[in-house]
Enzyme design. Structure first.
Site, PDB file in Angstrom:
ATOM      1  CG  ASP A  53      -5.780  -2.709  -0.700  1.00  0.00           C
ATOM      2  OD1 ASP A  53      -6.795  -2.379  -0.153  1.00  0.00           O
ATOM      3  OD2 ASP A  53      -4.721  -2.177  -0.354  1.00  0.00           O
ATOM      4  CE  LYS A  94      -5.950   1.049  -2.803  1.00  0.00           C
ATOM      5  NZ  LYS A  94      -4.462   1.261  -2.003  1.00  0.00           N
ATOM      6  CG  HIS A 102      -9.613  -3.146   4.005  1.00  0.00           C
ATOM      7  ND1 HIS A 102     -10.037  -3.784   2.664  1.00  0.00           N
ATOM      8  CD2 HIS A 102      -8.789  -2.060   3.066  1.00  0.00           C
ATOM      9  CE1 HIS A 102     -10.189  -3.103   2.037  1.00  0.00           C
ATOM     10  NE2 HIS A 102      -8.551  -1.915   2.782  1.00  0.00           N
ATOM     11  CG  HIS A 103     -11.252   1.381   3.702  1.00  0.00           C
ATOM     12  ND1 HIS A 103      -9.745   2.092   4.328  1.00  0.00           N
ATOM     13  CD2 HIS A 103     -10.135   1.113   2.363  1.00  0.00           C
ATOM     14  CE1 HIS A 103      -8.867   1.680   3.420  1.00  0.00           C
ATOM     15  NE2 HIS A 103      -8.777   0.756   2.506  1.00  0.00           N
TER      16      HIS A 103
END
Length: 214
Positions: A71, A74, A123-124
């Site tokens: 992540d 972010k 990862h999405h």
């Protein structure tokens, strides 16, 4: 003696690398007021899955670090979007989705971990090809990213989030089964369910910790 000191130096570098990665992961998690320890838990679940797939120790360690940084993009997302309690607007959702591209950019020259940007970038993605940002399908999605994807979703469902409370474990299990073959690789769903079933993932402890953290 030289070999020994070189080996010691190498170990020291690895330890420093691990500490750096953990610090980065904590910095990312701290930006999002409701995802304390998220990256750490995702890394733990990812490695548990990888062990069932007979990953070597080296590959498990590589995946752990990749998951810790999944992540990292972010860092570039405004706090107002990350911590918004209500539904994101279409425009805000587009900005939120960009964290995977940003993460890939940040990590592309990060050489300590093999293929580290894979975790951030993919990862999405979803098994049926409806994910973002590349629309990859099935085996096109790197296995490491498929593992991080299901670990990430499991943690999102079992943790309290700014937009909702954690889901009951029965709901989580039903959701994993429902999304087998669409969002998730069916083989990884089976592994995830077996990890819950045999207590490798201590669900009771997970929900207790969450209550304490409220």
């Amino acid at each position: 003696r030289n070999v020994k000191s070189a080996s010691g130096e190498w170990k020291k570098q690895i330890e420093m690398g691990n500490e750096t990665i953990l610090s980065i992961a904590r910095t990312v998690d701290a930006k999002d007021s409701n995802t304390s320890e998220h990256s750490f838990r995702v890394s733990e679940y990812s490695v548990a899955i990888a062990k069932r797939l007979n990953y070597s120790d080296k590959k498990c360690e590589n995946l752990r670090q990749m998951a810790l940084l999944h992540d990292i993009g972010k860092i570039g997302i405004p706090d107002a979007i990350l911590n918004k309690p209500g539904k994101l607007t279409d425009e805000e959702y587009e900005i939120m989705k960009s964290h995977v591209i940003r993460g890939g950019e940040i990590l592309k020259d990060f050489t300590i971990i093999d293929n580290v940007s894979v975790g951030a970038l993919y990862h999405h993605e979803k098994y049926d090809g409806t994910g973002y940002c590349h629309g990859l399908k099935g085996e096109e999605i790197p296995l490491d990213a498929r593992i991080i994807g299901i670990a990430d979703a499991f943690d999102a469902m079992t943790a309290n989030r700014v937009y909702r409370k954690q889901l009951d474990i029965d709901v989580v299990i039903a959701e994993l089964k429902r999304c087998s073959g669409t969002q998730f690789d069916p083989k990884l769903v089976e592994i995830m369910l077996s990890l819950i079933d045999d207590g490798t993932i201590n669900v009771e402890c997970l929900y207790e910790q969450s209550k304490e953290g409220r």
